[in-house]
Design a protein around this motif. Structure first.
Motif, short mmCIF file in Angstrom:
data_model
loop_
_atom_site.label_atom_id
_atom_site.label_comp_id
_atom_site.label_asym_id
_atom_site.label_seq_id
_atom_site.Cartn_x
_atom_site.Cartn_y
_atom_site.Cartn_z
N ARG A 63 0.82 -1.20 0.00
CA ARG A 63 0.00 0.00 0.00
C ARG A 63 0.86 1.26 0.00
N LYS A 64 0.45 2.20 -0.83
CA LYS A 64 1.14 3.50 -0.88
C LYS A 64 1.18 4.13 0.51
N SER A 65 0.13 3.94 1.27
CA SER A 65 0.06 4.53 2.61
C SER A 65 1.09 3.95 3.56
N ASP A 66 1.69 2.80 3.20
CA ASP A 66 2.71 2.19 4.05
C ASP A 66 4.13 2.66 3.71
N GLY A 96 3.40 14.46 1.32
CA GLY A 96 3.18 13.37 2.27
C GLY A 96 4.46 12.73 2.73
N GLY A 289 -4.47 3.59 -3.88
CA GLY A 289 -5.49 4.33 -3.14
C GLY A 289 -6.49 5.02 -4.04
N ARG A 314 -10.90 8.52 -4.43
CA ARG A 314 -9.92 7.86 -3.58
C ARG A 314 -10.56 6.75 -2.76
N ASP A 316 -9.10 5.78 -0.07
CA ASP A 316 -8.97 6.36 1.25
C ASP A 316 -9.40 7.81 1.17
N ALA A 318 -7.44 10.54 1.20
CA ALA A 318 -6.51 11.46 0.54
C ALA A 318 -7.09 11.88 -0.80
N ARG A 327 -3.67 14.82 2.59
CA ARG A 327 -3.86 13.53 3.26
C ARG A 327 -4.44 13.70 4.67
N GLU A 329 -3.33 12.48 7.29
CA GLU A 329 -2.23 12.70 8.23
C GLU A 329 -1.94 14.19 8.41
#
Length: 407
Positions: A63-66, A96, A289, A314, A316, A318, A327, A329
């Motif tokens: 995952r890009k988020s990881d 990000g 995502g 998306r 998610d 973001a 994002r 975050e």
């Protein structure tokens, strides 16, 4: 029949699939042998068995988020790069705080095919308004334009007066950048009474391109096409002469049920997962995502690869605003810096063919300067300007959503 960039665009689909998976088997074997991070992720995988899309689903999704966490733990690229950092061509930082490499070689990002489909040809002068500062988009499209044999004006975003001077002096044939900024330039040229008849083709990306803006560009004599890509993968798909966007050659694209690695039937909306067979930075089942779907309508331009409907939101929270990711975050960082606030929600809309973002924040009355401080913090964290609305405590929904894309 469209004019193809090369014969691959009209290749037999079964031959293309066989070639892709033969290359995938080799790439998986290299990654397991030479890259400890991939060896760990693929420990239970027999590369020789991954010869079909069904078998591909046995690989874990990355995952890009990881990525940010992996890169902090194992800098600079989380162990996913096969080429050492010092042997790469460029090293980038994407919004990000994700770090992206570029290797050496002609058209490393795969942008030339998308530019060619947009009508850009050898000898054209191209105005490239994507950023050249730390993020990869400027270099990504410049390398594709150079592969075609074009001259590039490395304009980057902003500096409108200088861009108008460059347009007047060099008379570029084509534009590369976000659709929003193209509209700004065309409006400014018109206001200045300056001829802009040289700009006749455009490849746009990084922001919404609604039909109303497409029609406006067409009415102003600019034929604009879209492409879809990421800072990690390069160009994933591009608009040809038929419906949707054609998947780029050299990548394997899947649509999966969001949050899983389960492939979804063609026509069903799900998360875009891409395998890119790069020797420098191989990415296997990279979950972007982003939402899209494989189109079932027949092609009309002779290109035989899969097609997607393009970016459909998306998976998610973001989202992209003016070509930059915003994002959850970042909203958490604002909340941490200003603990006196209640819930936050960033609402993204469109106005006058431009992206607009408004941060709504819960707070009681009587705090002087809060709106200005919050606007400054929003700009600091996201690198984008936005409006701020202070709302009463408890008025925002208790649904966990901190970014609402209402475009």
């Amino acid at each position: 029949m469209a004019e193809f960039y090369d014969a691959q665009e009209g290749a037999d689909p079964q031959a293309r699939e066989a070639s892709l998976f033969a290359a995938l088997v080799q790439a998986l074997a290299r990654a397991r042998a030479d890259q400890p991070t991939w060896a760990g992720r693929l420990v239970d995988i027999d590369p020789a068995a991954i010869t079909s899309r069904a078998a591909l689903q046995s690989l874990p999704v990355l995952r890009k988020s990881d990525l940010a966490g992996m890169q902090r733990a194992n800098p600079p690229f989380g162990g996913l790069n096969a080429t050492p950092a010092g042997d790469l061509a460029r090293l980038f930082i994407s919004p990000g705080s994700i770090f992206d490499p570029e290797g050496h070689g002609r058209d490393w990002w795969g942008a030339a095919r998308a530019l060619h489909a947009a009508g850009i040809r050898r000898g054209d002068v191209v105005l490239n308004t994507f950023s050249y500062h730390l993020t990869p988009a400027g270099a990504m499209f410049e390398s594709g334009a150079h592969a075609l044999g074009c001259a590039v004006i490395p304009a980057g975003p902003g500096n409108t007066s200088e861009q108008l001077a460059a347009i007047a002096h060099y008379r570029p044939n084509a534009y590369i950048g976000t659709p929003d900024f193209l509209k700004i330039l065309l409006d400014k040229v018109e206001e200045a009474g300056q001829p802009a008849d040289s700009l006749r083709r455009a490849l746009v990306s990084g922001a919404a391109f609604p039909p109303s803006l497409q029609q406006e560009f067409s009415a102003r004599g600019v034929a604009a096409r879209q492409c879809y890509g990421t800072a990690d993968l390069g160009i994933v798909a591009y608009e040809g002469d038929g419906p949707g966007m054609v998947v780029n050659e050299g990548v394997i694209l899947e649509i999966v049920r969001p949050g899983t690695g389960e492939a979804m039937p063609n026509g069903e909306v799900g998360e875009v997962v891409v395998t890119r067979l790069s020797r420098d930075y191989p990415l296997f089942r990279f979950a972007t995502g982003d939402l899209s779907c494989i189109m079932t309508e027949p092609a009309t331009d002779g290109r035989t690869n899969h097609r997607i409907k393009g970016w459909m939101g998306r998976a998610d929270q973001a989202t992209k605003v003016k070509g930059m990711f915003v994002r959850p975050e970042q909203m958490a960082a604002i909340a941490h810096a200003m603990p006196e606030l209640g819930r936050l929600r960033l609402v993204v809309t469109r106005s006058d063919e431009q992206d607009v973002m408004t941060l709504r924040a819960e707070h009681g009355a009587g705090v002087e300067g809060l709106r200005d401080r919050l606007a400054a913090k929003l700009a600091e964290v996201t690198k984008l300007k936005g409006a701020v609305e202070i709302v009463s405590p408890g008025s925002l929904p208790n649904d966990g959503k901190v970014i609402a894309d209402e475009r």
